[in-house]
Design an enzyme around this catalytic site. Structure first.
Site, PDB file in Angstrom:
ATOM      1  N   TYR A   1       0.974  -1.229   0.127  1.00  0.00           N
ATOM      2  CA  TYR A   1      -0.121   0.037  -0.022  1.00  0.00           C
ATOM      3  C   TYR A   1       0.911   1.204  -0.087  1.00  0.00           C
ATOM      4  O   TYR A   1       2.029   1.213   0.958  1.00  0.00           O
ATOM      5  CB  TYR A   1      -0.917   0.152   1.271  1.00  0.00           C
ATOM      6  CG  TYR A   1      -1.629   1.391   1.605  1.00  0.00           C
ATOM      7  CD1 TYR A   1      -2.850   1.632   0.829  1.00  0.00           C
ATOM      8  CD2 TYR A   1      -0.872   2.530   2.251  1.00  0.00           C
ATOM      9  CE1 TYR A   1      -3.210   3.091   0.979  1.00  0.00           C
ATOM     10  CE2 TYR A   1      -1.437   3.611   2.436  1.00  0.00           C
ATOM     11  CZ  TYR A   1      -2.525   4.060   1.781  1.00  0.00           C
ATOM     12  OH  TYR A   1      -3.261   5.198   2.038  1.00  0.00           O
TER      13      TYR A   1
ATOM     14  N   GLU B   1      -3.710   7.512  -3.775  1.00  0.00           N
ATOM     15  CA  GLU B   1      -3.430   6.120  -3.248  1.00  0.00           C
ATOM     16  C   GLU B   1      -3.220   5.037  -4.088  1.00  0.00           C
ATOM     17  O   GLU B   1      -3.947   5.164  -5.270  1.00  0.00           O
ATOM     18  CB  GLU B   1      -4.522   5.902  -2.257  1.00  0.00           C
ATOM     19  CG  GLU B   1      -4.458   6.432  -0.900  1.00  0.00           C
ATOM     20  CD  GLU B   1      -5.656   6.034  -0.131  1.00  0.00           C
ATOM     21  OE1 GLU B   1      -5.555   6.006   0.891  1.00  0.00           O
ATOM     22  OE2 GLU B   1      -6.628   5.453  -0.535  1.00  0.00           O
TER      23      GLU B   1
END
Lengths: 290, 383
Positions: B101, B189
């Site tokens: 991530y 993101e």
């Protein structure tokens, strides 16, 4: 005593030649606020709302001894206007403008740590010391002079709660709208500290809402440092997660932080009763004042 | 404003972030043609603005043209958590060994951006943040300087990212920050950032939220916004046209007010007095008569609404303008579709009360009374 503003405050209005700036400069003066100048680039030498306009805030400070700015500058230029206010070392800058890009406010936030100027807002109704002065757009007639301090993230909710208080004959020392944006200058903790140190403030109302963790931080601060009784209200109990409820800051994240429940229980744990309705907030304050 | 996945991927890819081969399609033949060209296996992914698309059946992995046709048939036109799926992204499947991530967001408490890296990618990162916060390396960034290269490296090493890909992950993180800062994003993101057996990293998803207040200086993204907005809930689209802050809810009491805090409070009071709010609608500050009429039109268009409560506490907003707008909106009806309760306070409320046609609405003096009356009306209608 009053908090932050009184009838000696000397105000420069940034953006005084705009529709909002001019209207509210006049309203502020009508209320008794000592507005001494305006500042609008390119409009130096003119007059607006009966006061001289300067091209820069620096000139307004030099020529008229302004110590406080109220900012009615459109969002695209408002971040820069706040920087200008901070650069002149004013005591106080109040940014009314709604819709300033968050990244501009992040840079302002950094600059604030390097100056002594206090910022209130942006996206706020301003502040008022009833009977002395108001900075911003609050409707003066609903406020009355008294001994309750009020701090709120929402403008119209402030009016509602003040109305509930005033209708019962409970007046206010100062009411401060700190604004609903994710990044603001003065926060709950700062305002609570001011009220705690003010001799005339005998009780405090704190109106919060969903989103962020400011109310939780305020609760911790109250627990440690505030002896003045505080009553709270939290808007947004019925808000679903993930939806922005008007204010840029009013959004409950999916993971459950920033909810009304977490804020209410944090405040309760700090000994702050939270009303289910604005009427109940006034009930608590009435009890505090005896 | 949230970009669609395909839009965010386009922005990321243009900035140099590796992304899988992909094509957008809006009909079954288009999906099959795209899949044939990309080469199987491919993922067929619904392009709607909701989380949890995979679990809701909005993402399917297919191995041949028949499966692609079947998946396209299922997904195109489906109703995904209230959103109609009109487009899918057809994307080459990545053979990965690991998932990371990486993201940049605004830490509102700190008032500054924060870069985040975790080796626990591919799952709901908010759950990771809650259960195992140490699994996400964080680095705050001073927005006046931007992200220094060492900060990107530090976040990557703190997260325990493998040495063989550390340089590439740092580079992706740096790009995400530059996009965040230059495009006025509130979040950029990638979850997951997939790692292949050959130590390549590739963005299998892309999230980009833009600060709506900054769209005036992001003309390219403002154009994307129009595309992103399409395919939403009908009423929310109407609210966009009218430029209202509007959120549709499940109940039957329509709510109109001025100022976010006061409208939220009105919702809460409806709930407190045993009713269920149908919506959040903030007309904003200084609303004129036509805007008030639009607000009523908006709430009347929601078939779930059984009664409406107006709660206006004027500061900048004037009671006489509000009253004019309410009259204008209601006078067009022979029969008013749902009972309307009005509470006016603050600036020019007395003038407003004189103007307001009390044959068309129920007037209450206090917020509490207005809310209780509207809940009672809604109860009568729904019985």
């Amino acid at each position: 005593m009053s908090v932050l503003v009184d009838d000696d405050t000397r105000v420069v209005v940034q953006g005084i030649t705009g529709g909002e700036g001019k209207f509210h400069a006049e309203q502020m003066m009508e209320y008794g606020t000592n507005v001494v100048a305006g500042a609008v680039p390119g409009k130096g030498g003119q007059e607006a709302a009966g006061v001289p306009v300067y091209d820069t805030v620096h000139e307004a400070v030099e020529e008229e001894n302004a110590d406080t700015s109220v900012i009615f500058v459109p969002p695209a230029f408002a971040g820069d206007a706040v920087f200008e206010a901070l650069d002149t070392d004013l005591d106080l800058a109040v940014a009314i403008t709604e819709g300033i890009p968050t990244q501009d406010m992040a840079r302002v936030n950094k600059r604030l740590t390097e100056t002594d100027t206090r910022l209130i807002g942006p996206n706020c109704p301003g502040l008022i010391t009833p009977g002395e002065a108001k900075l911003g757009i609050l409707p003066g007639n609903i406020f009355s002079d008294g001994n309750v301090g009020l701090v709120s993230r929402s403008g119209t909710l402030t009016y509602q709660v003040v109305d509930n208080l005033t209708n019962r004959g409970i007046g206010q020392t100062t009411a401060i709208g700190i604004g609903g944006d994710p990044i603001i200058g003065t926060d709950f903790v700062d305002a609570l500290e001011l009220f705690e140190n003010d001799d005339e403030t005998e009780a405090i109302v704190m109106c919060g809402e969903i989103g962020g963790e400011d109310e939780e931080e305020a609760a911790a601060f109250i627990d440690e440092h505030v002896d003045t009784p505080v009553a709270g209200f939290i808007a947004g109990r019925t808000a679903p997660p993930g939806k922005r409820m008007g204010h840029a800051g009013a959004i409950v994240s999916g993971s459950g932080t920033g909810t009304a429940e977490s804020k209410i229980s944090a405040l309760n744990d700090a000994g702050v009763p939270v009303g289910d309705t604005p009427e109940e907030v006034a009930d608590h304050i009435e009890e505090f004042l005896g | 404003m949230k970009l669609h996945e395909y839009q965010a991927k386009e922005v990321f890819a243009d900035a140099g972030v590796p992304t899988p081969a992909s094509q957008l399609a809006s009909d079954v033949d288009g999906v099959v043609a795209a899949a044939d060209e990309i080469g199987y296996p491919v993922a067929v992914k619904a392009q709607v603005q909701v989380g949890g698309r995979g679990k809701a059946g909005g993402i399917k992995l297919v191995d041949d043209a028949d499966e692609a046709r079947e998946a396209a048939d299922d997904i195109l036109g489906m109703d995904l958590k209230g959103y109609h799926v009109e487009q899918v992204l057809v994307e080459g499947a990545v053979d990965f060994t690991d998932e990371l991530y990486v993201g940049i967001t605004m830490d509102r408490g700190a008032g500054k951006p924060v870069a985040m890296v975790s080796t626990k990618g591919g799952v709901n990162i908010e759950e990771v943040a809650e259960e195992d916060p140490d699994a996400i390396a964080q680095e705050h960034i001073d927005p006046s300087f931007g992200m220094h290269p060492y900060q990107a490296r530090k976040a990557v090493y703190d997260a325990g990212v493998d040495q063989s890909i550390a340089r590439d992950v740092s580079s992706v993180l740096t790009t995400l920050y530059e996009l965040w800062a230059n495009r006025d994003a509130s979040d950029t993101e990638i979850n997951p950032l997939m790692v292949t057996a050959d130590d390549e990293v590739i963005a299998a998803d892309a999230v980009m939220n833009i600060d709506e207040d900054a769209l005036f200086r992001q003309p390219e993204l403002a154009e994307m916004e129009e595309e992103a907005a399409s395919g939403g809930d009908d009423l929310e689209q109407k609210a966009d046209e009218y430029n209202f802050d509007y959120v549709r809810l499940e109940g039957n009491v329509g709510i109109i007010g001025n100022g976010a805090g006061l409208v939220m409070t009105t919702l809460d009071l409806v709930d407190h007095y045993g009713g269920e709010p149908a919506n959040f609608l903030d007309v904003g500050g200084g609303a004129k008569a036509d805007r008030i009429a639009n607000a009523l039109d908006m709430v009347f268009s929601d078939e779930n609404v059984d009664s409406v409560v107006f709660n206006i506490f004027g500061g900048i907003t004037r009671g006489d303008e509000v009253a004019k707008g309410i009259n204008e909106a209601l006078e067009q009806f022979d029969d008013i579709p749902k009972p309307v309760v009005v509470r006016l306070a603050g600036t020019n409320w007395e003038e407003g009360m004189e103007i307001l046609n009390e044959d068309l609405v129920t007037v209450e003096q206090t917020l509490e009374d207005a809310v209780q009356r509207s809940v009672a009306y809604a109860d009568e209608v729904s019985e």
